[in-house]
Scaffold this motif. Structure first.
Motif, PDB file in Angstrom:
ATOM      1  N   SER A 144       0.810  -1.214   0.000  1.00 17.07           N
ATOM      2  CA  SER A 144       0.000   0.000   0.000  1.00 17.07           C
ATOM      3  C   SER A 144       0.850   1.274   0.000  1.00 17.07           C
ATOM      4  O   SER A 144       0.334   2.353  -0.276  1.00 17.07           O
ATOM      5  CB  SER A 144      -0.940   0.008   1.202  1.00 17.07           C
ATOM      6  OG  SER A 144      -0.188   0.156   2.395  1.00 17.07           O
ATOM      7  N   ILE A 145       2.135   1.169   0.272  1.00 15.31           N
ATOM      8  CA  ILE A 145       3.009   2.343   0.253  1.00 15.31           C
ATOM      9  C   ILE A 145       3.337   2.676  -1.196  1.00 15.31           C
ATOM     10  O   ILE A 145       3.769   1.809  -1.958  1.00 15.31           O
ATOM     11  CB  ILE A 145       4.305   2.066   1.055  1.00 15.31           C
ATOM     12  CG1 ILE A 145       3.961   1.794   2.514  1.00 15.31           C
ATOM     13  CG2 ILE A 145       5.272   3.242   0.927  1.00 15.31           C
ATOM     14  CD1 ILE A 145       5.145   1.370   3.352  1.00 15.31           C
TER      15      ILE A 145
ATOM     16  N   PRO B 273       4.389  11.304  -4.342  1.00 12.57           N
ATOM     17  CA  PRO B 273       3.297  11.907  -5.103  1.00 12.57           C
ATOM     18  C   PRO B 273       3.707  13.282  -5.622  1.00 12.57           C
ATOM     19  O   PRO B 273       4.392  14.038  -4.946  1.00 12.57           O
ATOM     20  CB  PRO B 273       2.158  12.018  -4.105  1.00 12.57           C
ATOM     21  CG  PRO B 273       2.634  11.481  -2.828  1.00 12.57           C
ATOM     22  CD  PRO B 273       4.031  11.053  -2.964  1.00 12.57           C
ATOM     23  N   GLN B 274       3.298  13.574  -6.846  1.00 12.00           N
ATOM     24  CA  GLN B 274       3.616  14.861  -7.449  1.00 12.00           C
ATOM     25  C   GLN B 274       2.330  15.604  -7.759  1.00 12.00           C
ATOM     26  O   GLN B 274       1.292  14.989  -8.002  1.00 12.00           O
ATOM     27  CB  GLN B 274       4.418  14.661  -8.735  1.00 12.00           C
ATOM     28  CG  GLN B 274       5.768  14.030  -8.488  1.00 12.00           C
ATOM     29  CD  GLN B 274       6.530  13.813  -9.791  1.00 12.00           C
ATOM     30  OE1 GLN B 274       6.037  14.117 -10.855  1.00 12.00           O
ATOM     31  NE2 GLN B 274       7.724  13.292  -9.680  1.00 12.00           N
ATOM     32  N   LEU B 275       2.445  16.908  -7.793  1.00 13.47           N
ATOM     33  CA  LEU B 275       1.314  17.746  -8.115  1.00 13.47           C
ATOM     34  C   LEU B 275       1.031  17.631  -9.608  1.00 13.47           C
ATOM     35  O   LEU B 275       1.916  17.820 -10.433  1.00 13.47           O
ATOM     36  CB  LEU B 275       1.616  19.195  -7.733  1.00 13.47           C
ATOM     37  CG  LEU B 275       0.486  20.174  -7.814  1.00 13.47           C
ATOM     38  CD1 LEU B 275      -0.637  19.769  -6.862  1.00 13.47           C
ATOM     39  CD2 LEU B 275       0.990  21.553  -7.441  1.00 13.47           C
ATOM     40  N   ILE B 276      -0.179  17.279  -9.955  1.00 12.49           N
ATOM     41  CA  ILE B 276      -0.522  17.051 -11.355  1.00 12.49           C
ATOM     42  C   ILE B 276      -0.626  18.375 -12.116  1.00 12.49           C
ATOM     43  O   ILE B 276      -0.081  18.530 -13.195  1.00 12.49           O
ATOM     44  CB  ILE B 276      -1.823  16.243 -11.466  1.00 12.49           C
ATOM     45  CG1 ILE B 276      -1.605  14.863 -10.863  1.00 12.49           C
ATOM     46  CG2 ILE B 276      -2.278  16.132 -12.911  1.00 12.49           C
ATOM     47  CD1 ILE B 276      -2.854  14.048 -10.731  1.00 12.49           C
ATOM     48  N   THR B 277      -1.332  19.333 -11.525  1.00 18.16           N
ATOM     49  CA  THR B 277      -1.480  20.633 -12.185  1.00 18.16           C
ATOM     50  C   THR B 277      -0.932  21.714 -11.269  1.00 18.16           C
ATOM     51  O   THR B 277      -1.073  21.622 -10.046  1.00 18.16           O
ATOM     52  CB  THR B 277      -2.954  20.934 -12.491  1.00 18.16           C
ATOM     53  OG1 THR B 277      -3.690  20.849 -11.276  1.00 18.16           O
ATOM     54  CG2 THR B 277      -3.516  19.968 -13.504  1.00 18.16           C
ATOM     55  N   PRO B 278      -0.334  22.741 -11.822  1.00 19.11           N
ATOM     56  CA  PRO B 278       0.146  23.833 -10.967  1.00 19.11           C
ATOM     57  C   PRO B 278      -1.023  24.577 -10.334  1.00 19.11           C
ATOM     58  O   PRO B 278      -2.156  24.499 -10.799  1.00 19.11           O
ATOM     59  CB  PRO B 278       0.919  24.738 -11.932  1.00 19.11           C
ATOM     60  CG  PRO B 278       0.672  24.232 -13.294  1.00 19.11           C
ATOM     61  CD  PRO B 278       0.008  22.917 -13.214  1.00 19.11           C
ATOM     62  N   TRP B 279      -0.759  25.318  -9.299  1.00 17.84           N
ATOM     63  CA  TRP B 279      -1.820  25.958  -8.534  1.00 17.84           C
ATOM     64  C   TRP B 279      -2.611  26.961  -9.362  1.00 17.84           C
ATOM     65  O   TRP B 279      -3.787  27.172  -9.129  1.00 17.84           O
ATOM     66  CB  TRP B 279      -1.256  26.614  -7.271  1.00 17.84           C
ATOM     67  CG  TRP B 279      -0.320  27.757  -7.536  1.00 17.84           C
ATOM     68  CD1 TRP B 279       1.019  27.694  -7.699  1.00 17.84           C
ATOM     69  CD2 TRP B 279      -0.676  29.133  -7.676  1.00 17.84           C
ATOM     70  NE1 TRP B 279       1.555  28.918  -7.932  1.00 17.84           N
ATOM     71  CE2 TRP B 279       0.521  29.837  -7.924  1.00 17.84           C
ATOM     72  CE3 TRP B 279      -1.867  29.836  -7.631  1.00 17.84           C
ATOM     73  CZ2 TRP B 279       0.550  31.204  -8.119  1.00 17.84           C
ATOM     74  CZ3 TRP B 279      -1.829  31.204  -7.810  1.00 17.84           C
ATOM     75  CH2 TRP B 279      -0.634  31.879  -8.059  1.00 17.84           C
ATOM     76  N   TRP B 280      -1.969  27.613 -10.312  1.00 21.22           N
ATOM     77  CA  TRP B 280      -2.688  28.635 -11.087  1.00 21.22           C
ATOM     78  C   TRP B 280      -3.623  28.035 -12.139  1.00 21.22           C
ATOM     79  O   TRP B 280      -4.452  28.730 -12.694  1.00 21.22           O
ATOM     80  CB  TRP B 280      -1.714  29.612 -11.742  1.00 21.22           C
ATOM     81  CG  TRP B 280      -0.771  28.995 -12.732  1.00 21.22           C
ATOM     82  CD1 TRP B 280      -1.002  28.785 -14.049  1.00 21.22           C
ATOM     83  CD2 TRP B 280       0.527  28.508 -12.480  1.00 21.22           C
ATOM     84  NE1 TRP B 280       0.074  28.194 -14.643  1.00 21.22           N
ATOM     85  CE2 TRP B 280       1.046  28.016 -13.683  1.00 21.22           C
ATOM     86  CE3 TRP B 280       1.329  28.430 -11.336  1.00 21.22           C
ATOM     87  CZ2 TRP B 280       2.304  27.453 -13.796  1.00 21.22           C
ATOM     88  CZ3 TRP B 280       2.582  27.878 -11.457  1.00 21.22           C
ATOM     89  CH2 TRP B 280       3.057  27.403 -12.667  1.00 21.22           C
ATOM     90  N   ARG B 281      -3.505  26.729 -12.382  1.00 19.90           N
ATOM     91  CA  ARG B 281      -4.390  26.086 -13.351  1.00 19.90           C
ATOM     92  C   ARG B 281      -5.498  25.257 -12.688  1.00 19.90           C
ATOM     93  O   ARG B 281      -6.339  24.711 -13.374  1.00 19.90           O
ATOM     94  CB  ARG B 281      -3.588  25.160 -14.258  1.00 19.90           C
ATOM     95  CG  ARG B 281      -2.689  25.906 -15.183  1.00 19.90           C
ATOM     96  CD  ARG B 281      -2.066  24.965 -16.157  1.00 19.90           C
ATOM     97  NE  ARG B 281      -1.067  25.643 -16.948  1.00 19.90           N
ATOM     98  CZ  ARG B 281      -0.155  25.044 -17.663  1.00 19.90           C
ATOM     99  NH1 ARG B 281      -0.105  23.735 -17.689  1.00 19.90           N
ATOM    100  NH2 ARG B 281       0.712  25.737 -18.348  1.00 19.90           N
TER     101      ARG B 281
END
Length: 141
Positions: free
Chosen positions: A97-98, A103-111
Motif C-alpha cells: 500500500s506504500i 506523489p507529485q502535483l498534477i497541475t500547478p496551482w494557477w491552473r
C-alpha cells in the motif's frame, strides 16, 4: 436508561436523597492500569526500584509487595508484546500500500479549479464596495 439522567432533580425529595449518587449496576470500566485511590502515590522506594537504583528484594520487604507484583506483571506483558511479530501477510499488505514514488502535483496551482463559496463572495463584494467608497471620498477632496 434515562432515569440516571434525572436522578436527584426532584425538589420534593429530601436533601439526602437528592445528593446521593445513583446506584450503578455492572462491571467497572475495563482499564489496563487500575486507578489508584485519590491522593495515593507510589512510594519513593518503588520509584527507586523502577529506576534500577534499589534491588527488588529491598522493596519486597516493605508494604509495597503488591506494587512490585503489579509492575512485574506489566513488565512481563510488555516483554511478550515486544517479541510479537507482524504476520507476513499483514506486512506484505502494508508494504504494497506504500506508493513506490513520491506523489507529485498534477497541475500547478494557477491552473487548478477555483471555487468561490457564497460567504467568500459576499466578503469580497463588501470589501470592494468599502474600497470604492474610500477611493471616492479621497478623490472628492
Amino acid at each position: 436508561m434515562f432515569s440516571d439522567l434525572f436522578d436527584g432533580l426532584h425538589p420534593d425529595e429530601p436533601e439526602g436523597e437528592r445528593n446521593r449518587a445513583p446506584d450503578r449496576a455492572g462491571p467497572p470500566a475495563d482499564r489496563e492500569v487500575p486507578l489508584a485511590p485519590h491522593g495515593a502515590v507510589l512510594a519513593d522506594a518503588i520509584h527507586a526500584w523502577l529506576d534500577g537504583d534499589v534491588p527488588e528484594r529491598n522493596v519486597r520487604r516493605a508494604d509495597w509487595s503488591h506494587d512490585v507484583e503489579f509492575w512485574n506483571r506489566i513488565n512481563d506483558d510488555l516483554d511478550s508484546r515486544r517479541r510479537m511479530r507482524t504476520p507476513a501477510h499483514v506486512q506484505d499488505r502494508i508494504m504494497r500500500s506504500i506508493p513506490q514514488y513520491a506523489p507529485q502535483l498534477i497541475t500547478p496551482w494557477w491552473r487548478r479549479e477555483f471555487v468561490v463559496t457564497p460567504s467568500a463572495a459576499l466578503i469580497v463584494a463588501a470589501a470592494l464596495m468599502a474600497l470604492a467608497s474610500v477611493l471616492t471620498i479621497a478623490g472628492l477632496r
